[in-house]
Design an enzyme around this catalytic site. Sequence first.
Site, PDB file in Angstrom:
ATOM      1  N   LEU A  63       0.916  -1.061   0.012  1.00 28.74           N
ATOM      2  CA  LEU A  63       0.085  -0.103   0.154  1.00 28.74           C
ATOM      3  C   LEU A  63       1.052   1.255   0.100  1.00 28.74           C
ATOM      4  O   LEU A  63       1.697   1.362   0.913  1.00 28.74           O
ATOM      5  CB  LEU A  63      -0.852   0.108   1.182  1.00 28.74           C
ATOM      6  CG  LEU A  63      -2.329  -0.878   1.098  1.00 28.74           C
ATOM      7  CD1 LEU A  63      -2.743  -0.689   2.576  1.00 28.74           C
ATOM      8  CD2 LEU A  63      -3.098  -0.077   0.193  1.00 28.74           C
ATOM      9  N   ASP A  64       0.616   2.262  -0.761  1.00 29.15           N
ATOM     10  CA  ASP A  64       1.316   3.481  -0.746  1.00 29.15           C
ATOM     11  C   ASP A  64       1.237   4.274   0.598  1.00 29.15           C
ATOM     12  O   ASP A  64       0.223   3.964   1.164  1.00 29.15           O
ATOM     13  CB  ASP A  64       0.796   4.511  -1.983  1.00 29.15           C
ATOM     14  CG  ASP A  64       0.936   4.029  -3.278  1.00 29.15           C
ATOM     15  OD1 ASP A  64       1.843   3.185  -3.479  1.00 29.15           O
ATOM     16  OD2 ASP A  64       0.124   4.336  -4.277  1.00 29.15           O
ATOM     17  N   PRO A  65       2.323   5.054   0.873  1.00 28.90           N
ATOM     18  CA  PRO A  65       2.031   5.777   2.034  1.00 28.90           C
ATOM     19  C   PRO A  65       0.937   6.608   2.106  1.00 28.90           C
ATOM     20  O   PRO A  65       0.243   6.766   3.391  1.00 28.90           O
ATOM     21  CB  PRO A  65       3.345   6.710   2.103  1.00 28.90           C
ATOM     22  CG  PRO A  65       4.612   5.746   1.244  1.00 28.90           C
ATOM     23  CD  PRO A  65       3.630   5.204   0.089  1.00 28.90           C
ATOM     24  N   LEU A  66       0.264   7.028   0.941  1.00 31.65           N
ATOM     25  CA  LEU A  66      -0.780   7.989   1.228  1.00 31.65           C
ATOM     26  C   LEU A  66      -2.068   6.944   1.587  1.00 31.65           C
ATOM     27  O   LEU A  66      -3.003   7.541   1.979  1.00 31.65           O
ATOM     28  CB  LEU A  66      -1.249   8.172  -0.286  1.00 31.65           C
ATOM     29  CG  LEU A  66      -2.520   9.149  -0.650  1.00 31.65           C
ATOM     30  CD1 LEU A  66      -2.477  10.375   0.175  1.00 31.65           C
ATOM     31  CD2 LEU A  66      -2.899   9.208  -1.855  1.00 31.65           C
ATOM     32  N   ALA A  67      -1.887   5.849   1.228  1.00 27.46           N
ATOM     33  CA  ALA A  67      -3.023   4.756   1.458  1.00 27.46           C
ATOM     34  C   ALA A  67      -3.164   4.537   2.704  1.00 27.46           C
ATOM     35  O   ALA A  67      -2.215   3.939   3.683  1.00 27.46           O
ATOM     36  CB  ALA A  67      -3.040   3.609   0.567  1.00 27.46           C
TER      37      ALA A  67
END
Length: 321
Positions: free
Chosen positions: A49-53
Amino acid sequence: MQRHSTRVPRRPVHGVLLLDKPLGFSSNQALQKAKWLLRAEKAGHTGTLDPLATGVLPICFGAATKFSQLHLNADKSYETVVRLGVTTTTGDAEGDVLESRPVTCSVGQVVEVLDRFTGPITQIPPMHSALKKDGKALYEYAREGVTVEREPRAVTIHELELVDLRLEGHEPFLRLRVRCSKGTYIRTLGEDIAAALGCGGHLSLLRRVQTGPFDAGQCITVEALEALPDEQRLQRLLPVQALLPDHTAVTLDSDNAARFLSGVRRRGTWSDLSRVAIYGPPVGTSHTPVLLGSGHTQAGELIPGRLLSPIEIQQILEPAT
């Protein structure tokens, strides 16, 4: 003055922790935090998962890591917000603004475009992704200001639901719920939808709410896990077989279980099955069969796939403290 650091003793831990990944953490940072809190020797996750997610991040410990690859193929569901009218360098809120454009589309156009992106589609993987080209992650090229050619990828959007929208006024957006196949880039989906609407856009929010059989309601946050006493942290683990929900269970007697664990095929009356979870008989006072591993059946033979070691089985039966 010499400083002495206290080394946290590691222990064998086996099972699956459903973590609600926090905003700003990379998947690996979340993994390492959970591994440290459980004092585990070995751990891995089942999809980045991306850091944004935020959202569902199953973390596999010990023997469960042998089956984590199976879970990478699972369908996933997300809730996301596409900020319309503003494109960024990364396709999300972390990037620099590239362009701002007016939003002039109608609700009817939104519905038509979403319908167009439902079903089998192709995507160009984003430059800001962990996908590798020539042994190097695409985001590394992106950081150097280099754009490389990427092959289109076929994915499937099973469901694309419009939850909410604002097309006029301050910060117009679409709030979507997406159920998709493995390998789908939600950032790219959001960018492509916004481009098709003629205004461009980027993701301002992304939350994974389900992956395979696991959903956000089963997850624990890092803060909640940290607040638990040590023994209660271990109690948050699902058993290894939680990763095998779509496998047909086959239970062997003691003699056949021992031979199977040695990698020897067993003969029986099984029909052909591509996914089988193999168990041995309960041990001691337990009434629960013991997971031995996974495999498949063909022409009446039970064929080993991924097997637990005798040491792992013993550790599961008698967990360390």
